[in-house]
Write a protein that holds these residues in place. Structure first.
Motif, mmCIF file in Angstrom:
data_model
loop_
_atom_site.group_PDB
_atom_site.id
_atom_site.type_symbol
_atom_site.label_atom_id
_atom_site.label_comp_id
_atom_site.label_asym_id
_atom_site.label_seq_id
_atom_site.Cartn_x
_atom_site.Cartn_y
_atom_site.Cartn_z
ATOM 1 N N LEU A 294 2.416 1.660 -3.402
ATOM 2 C CA LEU A 294 1.220 2.074 -4.390
ATOM 3 C C LEU A 294 1.115 3.561 -4.249
ATOM 4 O O LEU A 294 0.992 4.179 -5.118
ATOM 5 C CB LEU A 294 0.131 1.255 -3.805
ATOM 6 C CG LEU A 294 -1.145 1.081 -5.033
ATOM 7 C CD1 LEU A 294 -1.924 -0.039 -4.467
ATOM 8 C CD2 LEU A 294 -1.952 2.302 -4.786
ATOM 9 N N GLN A 295 0.968 4.018 -2.851
ATOM 10 C CA GLN A 295 0.991 5.501 -2.834
ATOM 11 C C GLN A 295 1.677 6.365 -3.111
ATOM 12 O O GLN A 295 1.755 7.430 -3.723
ATOM 13 C CB GLN A 295 0.389 5.772 -1.496
ATOM 14 C CG GLN A 295 -1.039 5.227 -1.020
ATOM 15 C CD GLN A 295 -1.420 5.053 0.572
ATOM 16 O OE1 GLN A 295 -0.294 4.932 1.405
ATOM 17 N NE2 GLN A 295 -2.611 4.891 0.846
ATOM 18 N N GLU B 229 -9.517 -1.855 -2.791
ATOM 19 C CA GLU B 229 -9.343 -0.652 -2.372
ATOM 20 C C GLU B 229 -8.813 0.259 -3.537
ATOM 21 O O GLU B 229 -9.036 1.470 -3.630
ATOM 22 C CB GLU B 229 -8.589 -0.585 -1.223
ATOM 23 C CG GLU B 229 -9.239 -1.152 0.018
ATOM 24 C CD GLU B 229 -8.517 -1.323 1.136
ATOM 25 O OE1 GLU B 229 -8.787 -2.032 2.136
ATOM 26 O OE2 GLU B 229 -7.179 -1.093 1.169
ATOM 27 N N HIS B 230 -7.978 -0.425 -4.274
ATOM 28 C CA HIS B 230 -7.413 0.239 -5.454
ATOM 29 C C HIS B 230 -7.543 -0.393 -6.729
ATOM 30 O O HIS B 230 -6.617 -1.010 -7.528
ATOM 31 C CB HIS B 230 -5.872 0.231 -5.184
ATOM 32 C CG HIS B 230 -5.757 1.085 -4.112
ATOM 33 N ND1 HIS B 230 -5.510 2.416 -3.848
ATOM 34 C CD2 HIS B 230 -5.213 0.662 -2.725
ATOM 35 C CE1 HIS B 230 -5.307 2.765 -2.543
ATOM 36 N NE2 HIS B 230 -5.263 1.789 -1.934
ATOM 37 N N ARG C 76 0.623 -1.230 -0.153
ATOM 38 C CA ARG C 76 -0.082 0.079 -0.185
ATOM 39 C C ARG C 76 0.930 1.432 0.180
ATOM 40 O O ARG C 76 0.621 2.215 -0.590
ATOM 41 C CB ARG C 76 -0.914 0.094 1.211
ATOM 42 C CG ARG C 76 -1.779 1.154 1.306
ATOM 43 C CD ARG C 76 -2.938 0.605 2.322
ATOM 44 N NE ARG C 76 -3.653 1.879 2.682
ATOM 45 C CZ ARG C 76 -3.516 2.842 3.719
ATOM 46 N NH1 ARG C 76 -2.408 2.580 4.591
ATOM 47 N NH2 ARG C 76 -4.220 3.754 3.889
ATOM 48 N N ASP D 22 3.399 2.708 -13.004
ATOM 49 C CA ASP D 22 1.949 2.133 -12.483
ATOM 50 C C ASP D 22 2.359 0.924 -11.455
ATOM 51 O O ASP D 22 3.513 0.083 -11.627
ATOM 52 C CB ASP D 22 1.097 1.441 -13.495
ATOM 53 C CG ASP D 22 0.595 2.534 -14.354
ATOM 54 O OD1 ASP D 22 -0.014 3.366 -13.743
ATOM 55 O OD2 ASP D 22 0.560 2.345 -15.418
ATOM 56 N N TRP E 291 -6.456 -4.665 -3.460
ATOM 57 C CA TRP E 291 -6.770 -4.576 -4.692
ATOM 58 C C TRP E 291 -8.157 -4.088 -4.804
ATOM 59 O O TRP E 291 -8.538 -2.871 -5.681
ATOM 60 C CB TRP E 291 -6.779 -6.003 -5.676
ATOM 61 C CG TRP E 291 -6.979 -5.717 -6.782
ATOM 62 C CD1 TRP E 291 -6.178 -4.621 -7.773
ATOM 63 C CD2 TRP E 291 -7.027 -6.859 -7.994
ATOM 64 N NE1 TRP E 291 -6.577 -4.983 -9.074
ATOM 65 C CE2 TRP E 291 -6.819 -6.241 -9.215
ATOM 66 C CE3 TRP E 291 -7.452 -8.187 -7.770
ATOM 67 C CZ2 TRP E 291 -7.280 -6.948 -10.447
ATOM 68 C CZ3 TRP E 291 -7.798 -8.783 -8.917
ATOM 69 C CH2 TRP E 291 -7.400 -8.140 -10.452
ATOM 70 N N HIS F 262 2.328 4.924 -7.685
ATOM 71 C CA HIS F 262 1.136 4.615 -8.897
ATOM 72 C C HIS F 262 0.786 5.750 -9.268
ATOM 73 O O HIS F 262 0.382 6.713 -8.750
ATOM 74 C CB HIS F 262 0.116 3.840 -8.137
ATOM 75 C CG HIS F 262 -1.029 3.181 -9.095
ATOM 76 N ND1 HIS F 262 -0.817 2.533 -9.990
ATOM 77 C CD2 HIS F 262 -2.312 3.530 -9.243
ATOM 78 C CE1 HIS F 262 -1.766 2.207 -10.882
ATOM 79 N NE2 HIS F 262 -2.919 2.861 -10.359
ATOM 80 N N ASP G 171 -8.015 0.257 -9.709
ATOM 81 C CA ASP G 171 -7.428 0.746 -10.949
ATOM 82 C C ASP G 171 -5.827 0.172 -11.254
ATOM 83 O O ASP G 171 -5.389 0.231 -12.358
ATOM 84 C CB ASP G 171 -7.446 2.217 -11.090
ATOM 85 C CG ASP G 171 -6.599 3.053 -9.991
ATOM 86 O OD1 ASP G 171 -6.658 2.302 -8.765
ATOM 87 O OD2 ASP G 171 -5.939 3.874 -10.093
ATOM 88 N N CYS G 172 -5.471 -0.413 -10.144
ATOM 89 C CA CYS G 172 -4.169 -1.103 -10.102
ATOM 90 C C CYS G 172 -4.264 -2.498 -10.920
ATOM 91 O O CYS G 172 -5.234 -3.067 -10.987
ATOM 92 C CB CYS G 172 -3.749 -1.398 -8.963
ATOM 93 S SG CYS G 172 -2.872 -0.014 -7.847
#
Ligand code: GUN
Ligand code: ZN
Length: 432
Positions: A185-186, A220-221, A182, A195, A218, A189, A223-224
């Motif tokens: 990702l923050q 929660e996100h 996470r 990405d 996934w 991404h 678009d990943c």
């Protein structure tokens, strides 16, 4: 700056698995790509574009074949230095070669050195985008993204999560996998061309709790992307059956924890059962064909044509270092050979499509890269179709475009890569 890049141009107007392959292609014998602000502004006949843009800086590649840069949709950059390791099948290969090397990525200096080396190797082979696994160490993700950013490359990558069946020093937990993924990702991404990909290595090295935590991340996100391995070897499939006695099949070990969806990429996917094939088709997930790896590690034959004709998204990949090459040319050759063993020869247009548009579609970036179309980012490769004496003498006999191209697909290597452009600018050679 406006730049005109001249050569033969080859682009796709359709999916060559959906229409007769040769009809899916647009080819200009004397063509040009017009680049403005890093994007393709136009492609067409060289004379027309030159006349319309007399102020443009011209680079003429002669008979060089200009196409979208190659997209390699499944790689492990940390395995760069152990490529071509002898004599093992998947599980022993992981334990004996891969895990010891991945342990070294706890050292950020090692990660940075290999990340730079890896990206320089792929650029030299005409690959402009990759989708990479890193190691469990967050520093290994930082190293690759930093190296890609320095080179201006569009890449996707993620921290490889493992909390069991891996050695000391190479395991996280369900909680740290979630937290570290996470945080990465923050951080990364959507930053520039980068990405983040949620990355459980495969079911044998993740507990149900870890798979569940990553499924929640996934959700929660959404678009990943999410990448993992599926049904690569029969021994592995049997092991998964033992580890997950309640699961219907291998795919179900992901599905039940929220790790199945349209933005999923499954590497290998050779030994699928009917239910898995049907579910994958329903969800629109991508299957990634890794032909040099599937032969090198002795995994099996992926039925490319069967999946692609059925409308499944299929990407093509080296799977470095289980794969035996950094080159998507060599990978196309292997895909052709595997197709032959399955009784279905792939057309050169289909091979090139898989290595560009197909992989870009699998990564959900086909609106940005993978084809020579106005509006796309100008990541290009220029191929010399006569790069060695062996290729030159065969291409000299060519009577059609495909006879001129196919010898380079079958026998070409980095010597066939005459130039690489990232966002319209020549890519750095041998180091950013
Ligand atoms: N399955 C799980 N991890 C790996 C890996 O690193 N390479 C390959 N080829 N298969 C895997
Ligand atoms: Zn892999």
């Amino acid at each position: 700056m406006t730049r005109l890049i001249l050569g033969q141009t080859l682009s796709f107007t359709a999916d060559p698995f959906a229409v007769p392959a040769a009809e899916a292609v647009r080819h200009e014998r004397r063509g040009a790509v017009l680049v403005e602000k890093g994007r393709i502004a136009a492609t067409g006949p060289a004379d027309t574009l030159r006349a319309a843009h007399p102020q443009a800086a011209v680079t003429d590649h002669g008979d060089g074949l200009i196409l979208a840069g190659f997209v390699d949709s499944h790689v492990h950059y940390p395995q760069t230095a152990i490529i071509a390791s002898w004599g093992k099948r998947l599980i022993d290969w992981l334990n004996d070669y891969t895990f010891p090397e991945e342990t070294r990525f706890a050292d950020p200096a090692h990660a940075a050195e290999i990340a730079g080396r890896y990206l320089d190797l792929v650029l030299a082979n005409g690959t402009t985008t990759v989708c990479s696994y890193c190691t469990i160490h967050p520093e290994s993700v930082d190293a690759l993204f930093s190296a890609a950013e320095a080179r201006g490359m569009r890449i996707a990558a993620g921290k490889t999560c493992m909390d069991r069946n891996a050695p000391d020093g190479l395991r996280d937990t369900a909680a740290t996998a979630y937290d570290q993924s996470r945080a990465l990702l923050q951080k990364w991404h959507g930053r520039g061309r980068l990405d983040y990909v949620i990355t459980p290595r495969f079911s044998p090295t993740s507990s149900p709790e870890q798979l569940e935590a990553l499924g929640a991340l996934w959700a929660e996100h959404p678009d990943c992307l999410m990448q993992t391995h599926l049904s690569e070897q029969t021994d592995e499939v049997a092991w998964v059956r033992d580890l997950f006695p309640g699961a219907r099949d291998y795919l179900d070990t992901y599905e039940r924890y929220g790790l199945l969806g349209e933005r999923a990429l499954y590497g290998h996917a050779i030994w699928l059962e009917a239910r898995e094939i049907a579910r994958l088709a329903e969800t629109g997930a991508a299957l990634i064909h890794c032909p040099t790896s599937n032969t090198f590690i002795g995994s099996g034959l992926f039925p490319t044509r069967q999946h692609a004709v059925a409308g499944q998204t299929v990407g093509l990949a080296t799977d470095t270092g289980g794969g035996s090459s950094f080159s998507m040319l060599r990978t196309m050759a292997a895909a052709y050979e595997v197709g032959q063993l399955s009784g279905t020869p792939l057309h050169p247009a289909q091979l090139l499509w898989l290595a560009t548009c197909g992989s870009a579609r699998a990564m959900h970036v086909a609106d940005r890269i993978g084809n020579l179309e106005p509006g796309k980012e100008a990541d290009l490769v220029v191929l010399d179709l006569a790069s060695t004496p062996a290729i030159r003498q065969r291409a000299a006999r060519a009577e059609t475009l495909w006879e001129a191209v196919f010898p380079t697909l079958m026998m070409g290597d980095d010597r066939a890569v005459a130039a690489v452009y990232l966002q319209g600018r020549p890519a750095p050679r041998g180091g950013a």
